[in-house]
Write a protein that holds these residues in place. Structure first.
Motif, PDB file in Angstrom:
ATOM      1  N   TRP B 124       2.871   3.534  15.881  1.00 35.16           N
ATOM      2  CA  TRP B 124       2.760   4.807  16.577  1.00 35.16           C
ATOM      3  C   TRP B 124       4.051   5.600  16.435  1.00 35.16           C
ATOM      4  O   TRP B 124       4.045   6.802  16.143  1.00 35.16           O
ATOM      5  CB  TRP B 124       2.443   4.544  18.051  1.00 35.16           C
ATOM      6  CG  TRP B 124       2.073   5.755  18.806  1.00 35.16           C
ATOM      7  CD1 TRP B 124       2.849   6.428  19.691  1.00 35.16           C
ATOM      8  CD2 TRP B 124       0.842   6.459  18.741  1.00 35.16           C
ATOM      9  NE1 TRP B 124       2.170   7.502  20.193  1.00 35.16           N
ATOM     10  CE2 TRP B 124       0.933   7.537  19.629  1.00 35.16           C
ATOM     11  CE3 TRP B 124      -0.345   6.262  18.031  1.00 35.16           C
ATOM     12  CZ2 TRP B 124      -0.105   8.436  19.820  1.00 35.16           C
ATOM     13  CZ3 TRP B 124      -1.383   7.158  18.228  1.00 35.16           C
ATOM     14  CH2 TRP B 124      -1.246   8.228  19.109  1.00 35.16           C
ATOM     15  N   LEU B 127       4.391   6.892  13.004  1.00 30.86           N
ATOM     16  CA  LEU B 127       3.492   8.020  12.818  1.00 30.86           C
ATOM     17  C   LEU B 127       4.110   9.284  13.388  1.00 30.86           C
ATOM     18  O   LEU B 127       4.101  10.348  12.761  1.00 30.86           O
ATOM     19  CB  LEU B 127       2.154   7.717  13.512  1.00 30.86           C
ATOM     20  CG  LEU B 127       1.119   8.817  13.425  1.00 30.86           C
ATOM     21  CD1 LEU B 127       0.724   9.039  11.993  1.00 30.86           C
ATOM     22  CD2 LEU B 127      -0.101   8.456  14.235  1.00 30.86           C
ATOM     23  N   ARG B 128       4.629   9.150  14.607  1.00 32.72           N
ATOM     24  CA  ARG B 128       5.216  10.332  15.228  1.00 32.72           C
ATOM     25  C   ARG B 128       6.348  10.882  14.383  1.00 32.72           C
ATOM     26  O   ARG B 128       6.425  12.072  14.108  1.00 32.72           O
ATOM     27  CB  ARG B 128       5.730   9.948  16.623  1.00 32.72           C
ATOM     28  CG  ARG B 128       4.851  10.434  17.736  1.00 32.72           C
ATOM     29  CD  ARG B 128       5.658  11.152  18.752  1.00 32.72           C
ATOM     30  NE  ARG B 128       6.727  10.290  19.232  1.00 32.72           N
ATOM     31  CZ  ARG B 128       6.663   9.670  20.384  1.00 32.72           C
ATOM     32  NH1 ARG B 128       5.607   9.819  21.157  1.00 32.72           N
ATOM     33  NH2 ARG B 128       7.635   8.909  20.773  1.00 32.72           N
ATOM     34  N   LEU B 131       5.069  12.547  11.330  1.00 33.21           N
ATOM     35  CA  LEU B 131       4.460  13.841  11.602  1.00 33.21           C
ATOM     36  C   LEU B 131       5.520  14.898  11.820  1.00 33.21           C
ATOM     37  O   LEU B 131       5.406  16.024  11.332  1.00 33.21           O
ATOM     38  CB  LEU B 131       3.558  13.748  12.840  1.00 33.21           C
ATOM     39  CG  LEU B 131       2.175  13.170  12.556  1.00 33.21           C
ATOM     40  CD1 LEU B 131       1.374  13.123  13.835  1.00 33.21           C
ATOM     41  CD2 LEU B 131       1.452  14.036  11.552  1.00 33.21           C
ATOM     42  N   LEU B 134       6.963  15.721   8.528  1.00 30.68           N
ATOM     43  CA  LEU B 134       6.018  16.520   7.761  1.00 30.68           C
ATOM     44  C   LEU B 134       6.026  17.961   8.219  1.00 30.68           C
ATOM     45  O   LEU B 134       6.046  18.890   7.418  1.00 30.68           O
ATOM     46  CB  LEU B 134       4.614  15.922   7.921  1.00 30.68           C
ATOM     47  CG  LEU B 134       3.517  16.667   7.217  1.00 30.68           C
ATOM     48  CD1 LEU B 134       3.703  16.556   5.733  1.00 30.68           C
ATOM     49  CD2 LEU B 134       2.168  16.132   7.614  1.00 30.68           C
ATOM     50  N   ASN B 135       6.037  18.119   9.523  1.00 36.19           N
ATOM     51  CA  ASN B 135       6.042  19.463  10.053  1.00 36.19           C
ATOM     52  C   ASN B 135       7.283  20.229   9.576  1.00 36.19           C
ATOM     53  O   ASN B 135       7.190  21.383   9.145  1.00 36.19           O
ATOM     54  CB  ASN B 135       6.004  19.390  11.590  1.00 36.19           C
ATOM     55  CG  ASN B 135       5.526  20.674  12.198  1.00 36.19           C
ATOM     56  OD1 ASN B 135       4.814  21.435  11.569  1.00 36.19           O
ATOM     57  ND2 ASN B 135       5.923  20.938  13.422  1.00 36.19           N
ATOM     58  N   ILE B 138       6.950  21.157   5.926  1.00 38.45           N
ATOM     59  CA  ILE B 138       6.041  22.275   5.677  1.00 38.45           C
ATOM     60  C   ILE B 138       6.707  23.587   6.056  1.00 38.45           C
ATOM     61  O   ILE B 138       6.562  24.596   5.368  1.00 38.45           O
ATOM     62  CB  ILE B 138       4.717  22.061   6.445  1.00 38.45           C
ATOM     63  CG1 ILE B 138       3.818  21.161   5.642  1.00 38.45           C
ATOM     64  CG2 ILE B 138       4.057  23.362   6.738  1.00 38.45           C
ATOM     65  CD1 ILE B 138       2.353  21.334   5.914  1.00 38.45           C
ATOM     66  N   HIS B 139       7.439  23.559   7.152  1.00 39.88           N
ATOM     67  CA  HIS B 139       8.101  24.798   7.554  1.00 39.88           C
ATOM     68  C   HIS B 139       9.122  25.221   6.517  1.00 39.88           C
ATOM     69  O   HIS B 139       9.211  26.396   6.131  1.00 39.88           O
ATOM     70  CB  HIS B 139       8.773  24.621   8.926  1.00 39.88           C
ATOM     71  CG  HIS B 139       7.834  24.856  10.062  1.00 39.88           C
ATOM     72  ND1 HIS B 139       7.421  26.109  10.436  1.00 39.88           N
ATOM     73  CD2 HIS B 139       7.201  24.010  10.889  1.00 39.88           C
ATOM     74  CE1 HIS B 139       6.591  26.015  11.448  1.00 39.88           C
ATOM     75  NE2 HIS B 139       6.443  24.752  11.743  1.00 39.88           N
ATOM     76  N   PHE B 141       9.144  24.470   3.375  1.00 40.31           N
ATOM     77  CA  PHE B 141       8.392  24.925   2.216  1.00 40.31           C
ATOM     78  C   PHE B 141       7.959  26.365   2.402  1.00 40.31           C
ATOM     79  O   PHE B 141       8.108  27.200   1.516  1.00 40.31           O
ATOM     80  CB  PHE B 141       7.179  24.010   2.056  1.00 40.31           C
ATOM     81  CG  PHE B 141       6.386  24.268   0.836  1.00 40.31           C
ATOM     82  CD1 PHE B 141       5.082  24.714   0.922  1.00 40.31           C
ATOM     83  CD2 PHE B 141       6.928  24.065  -0.406  1.00 40.31           C
ATOM     84  CE1 PHE B 141       4.351  24.941  -0.202  1.00 40.31           C
ATOM     85  CE2 PHE B 141       6.191  24.299  -1.542  1.00 40.31           C
ATOM     86  CZ  PHE B 141       4.898  24.730  -1.439  1.00 40.31           C
ATOM     87  N   SER B 142       7.407  26.628   3.575  1.00 39.28           N
ATOM     88  CA  SER B 142       6.915  27.964   3.827  1.00 39.28           C
ATOM     89  C   SER B 142       8.038  28.980   3.735  1.00 39.28           C
ATOM     90  O   SER B 142       7.877  30.055   3.146  1.00 39.28           O
ATOM     91  CB  SER B 142       6.259  28.008   5.208  1.00 39.28           C
ATOM     92  OG  SER B 142       5.865  29.307   5.504  1.00 39.28           O
ATOM     93  N   VAL B 145       8.946  29.546   0.097  1.00 36.17           N
ATOM     94  CA  VAL B 145       7.953  30.352  -0.601  1.00 36.17           C
ATOM     95  C   VAL B 145       8.097  31.811  -0.214  1.00 36.17           C
ATOM     96  O   VAL B 145       7.987  32.716  -1.041  1.00 36.17           O
ATOM     97  CB  VAL B 145       6.529  29.849  -0.280  1.00 36.17           C
ATOM     98  CG1 VAL B 145       5.497  30.847  -0.709  1.00 36.17           C
ATOM     99  CG2 VAL B 145       6.290  28.525  -0.968  1.00 36.17           C
ATOM    100  N   HIS B 146       8.356  32.041   1.053  1.00 35.74           N
ATOM    101  CA  HIS B 146       8.473  33.414   1.520  1.00 35.74           C
ATOM    102  C   HIS B 146       9.657  34.106   0.862  1.00 35.74           C
ATOM    103  O   HIS B 146       9.549  35.237   0.382  1.00 35.74           O
ATOM    104  CB  HIS B 146       8.627  33.418   3.034  1.00 35.74           C
ATOM    105  CG  HIS B 146       8.521  34.759   3.638  1.00 35.74           C
ATOM    106  ND1 HIS B 146       7.354  35.488   3.653  1.00 35.74           N
ATOM    107  CD2 HIS B 146       9.434  35.555   4.222  1.00 35.74           C
ATOM    108  CE1 HIS B 146       7.561  36.648   4.225  1.00 35.74           C
ATOM    109  NE2 HIS B 146       8.821  36.720   4.585  1.00 35.74           N
ATOM    110  N   GLN B 148      11.141  33.318  -1.954  1.00 36.84           N
ATOM    111  CA  GLN B 148      10.898  33.524  -3.369  1.00 36.84           C
ATOM    112  C   GLN B 148       9.870  34.601  -3.592  1.00 36.84           C
ATOM    113  O   GLN B 148       9.845  35.242  -4.639  1.00 36.84           O
ATOM    114  CB  GLN B 148      10.462  32.213  -4.006  1.00 36.84           C
ATOM    115  CG  GLN B 148      11.567  31.197  -3.981  1.00 36.84           C
ATOM    116  CD  GLN B 148      11.139  29.896  -4.612  1.00 36.84           C
ATOM    117  OE1 GLN B 148      10.036  29.780  -5.111  1.00 36.84           O
ATOM    118  NE2 GLN B 148      12.024  28.921  -4.573  1.00 36.84           N
ATOM    119  N   GLY B 149       9.013  34.788  -2.592  1.00 37.98           N
ATOM    120  CA  GLY B 149       8.024  35.837  -2.718  1.00 37.98           C
ATOM    121  C   GLY B 149       8.677  37.192  -2.917  1.00 37.98           C
ATOM    122  O   GLY B 149       8.214  38.017  -3.712  1.00 37.98           O
ATOM    123  N   VAL B 152       9.766  37.463  -6.462  1.00 34.49           N
ATOM    124  CA  VAL B 152       8.642  37.701  -7.365  1.00 34.49           C
ATOM    125  C   VAL B 152       8.223  39.165  -7.293  1.00 34.49           C
ATOM    126  O   VAL B 152       7.894  39.787  -8.299  1.00 34.49           O
ATOM    127  CB  VAL B 152       7.464  36.778  -6.997  1.00 34.49           C
ATOM    128  CG1 VAL B 152       6.226  37.168  -7.749  1.00 34.49           C
ATOM    129  CG2 VAL B 152       7.828  35.351  -7.284  1.00 34.49           C
TER     130      VAL B 152
END
Lengths: 237, 273
Positions: B124, B127-128, B131, B134-135, B138-139, B141-142, B145-146, B148-149, B152
């Motif tokens: 457990w 897992l926490r 997670l 992962l969170n 992802i942030h 990454f986002s 991407v923004h 680099q956007g 582009v």
């Protein structure tokens, strides 16, 4: 200092909450304490699960947003590539003109050289565009189509801890059912996240390849443009 | 421990009775409470004392819970060994809290704890952590991407502008080429004139000379013919004249060239000179 509200039935630890004055087992206090501890732990687990669910859902949301942005950027890159191709073609045409202007026999030379053709098969391009990034789109759709728990976002759902302290079998079973549901949701959420991540990975790889191509084409175009400019300047002298 | 078990029954009864008393107490009218207490209090005190003594006596042996199943698995209905039963958490909701505290201490000693399921706990926890990681990923990454956007976007704009410029440049070149091409007929004419003039001149000279010579020859030839014709006519007339004068003489004539022919039709004289 009441520890509980009912006696602790021998056979069923979470008997009805009615005051059971059957004078049975008098272990109330101890069991009450345990029940409380259990309730606390249940609450903790629930809150933890909720937080996890919330984290997963938020990751999914952010992932989908990022995916959309990536797709938009892909379109931009494709447009840029088309523009670069057009630039190169135009430079071919300009080269023809230059040869015809530069010398007397330029026209003759051009007669034998091929004419730069406009050759884009537009229809075929449209087709491939629809299929671009299929994995990513699939993952995005899957995420968006996922049935959300009716009502609020899982992270926002507050669980009333006192529910669990009642010590009834129904409430416990309810809690258990919720717990299992939450775990299921977490599992599906993670599955979606995984496919999202895979799709994003593919998309990024493809866009990397595109960017490399773009870099090469841009270098080539820049070189040609410089050359053309120099030739023209020489002609004008 | 049979002794304990039998005393359990007594204890339970006692406890039940005490609870009954409490309940009744709560159910009577307020004004009667005092009277009730007065009547009940001594009995209660004694009962409490007895129970607490008993508890103290038998508290220790009840501690070891080895025989009691410690796991509180919610699904399974309660497991209490007999040993626990002596934990009397006497419920007193309003009076005599001290008794309950006494019992509380004893209970705390004897309560089984909800066990730690280590592997589950660990997974457990993992897992926490995963997670959360992962969170974060992802942030991040986002965000990237923004950022680099924007780049582009700029790339796209630049290339589009470049394309426009190149297009107009090529158009201008095309115009230049056209102007250059328009020159060709004029240039051709000039060249033709420049080249053809002398050629024509030379050619014309030659032809003129030829024409002159030819013309001269023609004229001469024509004149000659005329002269011959004239001469012939003159001769004919002369002959006619000489025919009337001498018909006795034979027709013959000699010419200085020596060639004389006789013929019916006239004289044939080889043309001299």
């Amino acid at each position: 200092m009441a520890y509980g509200r009912g006696t602790f039935d021998k056979t069923n630890p979470f008997a009805d909450e009615d005051d059971d004055l059957n004078g049975q087992d008098g272990d109330d206090g101890g069991w009450d304490l345990m029940r409380d501890e259990l309730a606390t732990r249940q609450g903790n687990i629930s809150r933890s699960t909720q937080r996890c669910l919330g984290a997963i859902a938020e990751s999914e949301r952010v992932g989908v947003a990022t995916a959309e942005e990536l797709l938009h950027q892909r379109e931009q890159l494709e447009r840029t590539e088309k523009n670069l191709d057009k630039i190169n073609k135009d430079l071919d045409v300009s080269q023809r003109h230059i040869t015809s202007i530069k010398s007397m026999w330029g026209g003759v030379i051009n007669f034998f050289k091929k004419i730069p053709q406009e050759s884009p098969p537009v229809a075929a391009e449209e087709e491939t565009k629809v299929q671009a990034a299929p994995k990513l789109r699939q993952a995005m759709e899957a995420s968006q189509n996922q049935p959300r728990p009716a009502g609020e976002h899982p992270a926002l759902q507050l669980r009333d801890e006192s529910r669990y302290a009642q010590g009834t079998s129904q409430s416990f079973q309810k809690w258990n059912a919720e717990y299992e549901d939450n775990l299921d949701d977490m599992s599906t959420g993670l599955g979606t996240l995984k496919s999202l991540a895979l799709g994003l990975n593919d998309e990024i790889s493809e866009q990397n390849a595109m960017l490399d191509r773009l870099g090469d084409k841009t270098d080539k175009s820049e070189f040609r443009i410089h050359g053309t400019n120099k030739e023209m300047r020489n002609m004008l002298k | 421990m049979p002794a304990v078990r039998s005393s359990n029954g007594f204890l339970q009864q006692l406890k039940a009775t005490m609870r009954d008393m409490d309940r009744t107490r709560q159910q009577i009218r307020d004004e009667d409470v005092e009277m009730f207490d007065r009547k009940v209090a001594p009995v209660r005190e004694e009962a409490f004392r007895a129970v607490s003594e008993f508890m103290e006596m038998y508290a220790e042996p009840m501690e070891p819970l080895g025989d009691v199943e410690p796991v509180i698995i919610p699904h399974q209905p309660g497991k209490q060994g007999g040993a626990k039963k002596t934990n009397r958490g006497v419920e007193r909701q309003d009076i005599s809290p001290d008794v309950s505290t006494v019992h509380l201490e004893q209970e705390q000693k004897q309560l089984p704890s909800i066990p730690q399921d280590q592997p589950a706990l660990q997974s457990w926890g993992n897992l926490r952590e995963d997670l959360v990681e992962l969170n974060d990923l992802i942030h991040e990454f986002s965000t990237m991407v923004h950022e680099q956007g924007e780049k582009v976007d700029r790339i796209q704009d630049h290339v589009e502008e470049a394309h426009g410029n190149v297009q107009s440049g090529v158009k201008e070149l095309g115009k230049a080429a056209k102007y250059k091409a328009a020159m060709f007929p004029v240039a051709g004419a000039l060249i033709g004139g420049v080249l053809g003039g002398p050629i024509g001149l030379v050619a014309g000279l030659k032809i003129g000379a030829g024409a002159a010579v030819g013309g001269g020859i023609l004229g001469f030839a024509g004149g000659s013919m005329w002269k011959k014709r004239q001469s012939k006519q003159l001769d004919i007339e002369l002959d006619k004249m000489s025919d009337r004068q001498s018909q006795s003489y034979p027709d013959f004539k000699t010419t200085p060239s020596g060639d004389v022919t006789q013929s019916d039709t006239g004289y044939h004289r080889r043309p001299s000179a």
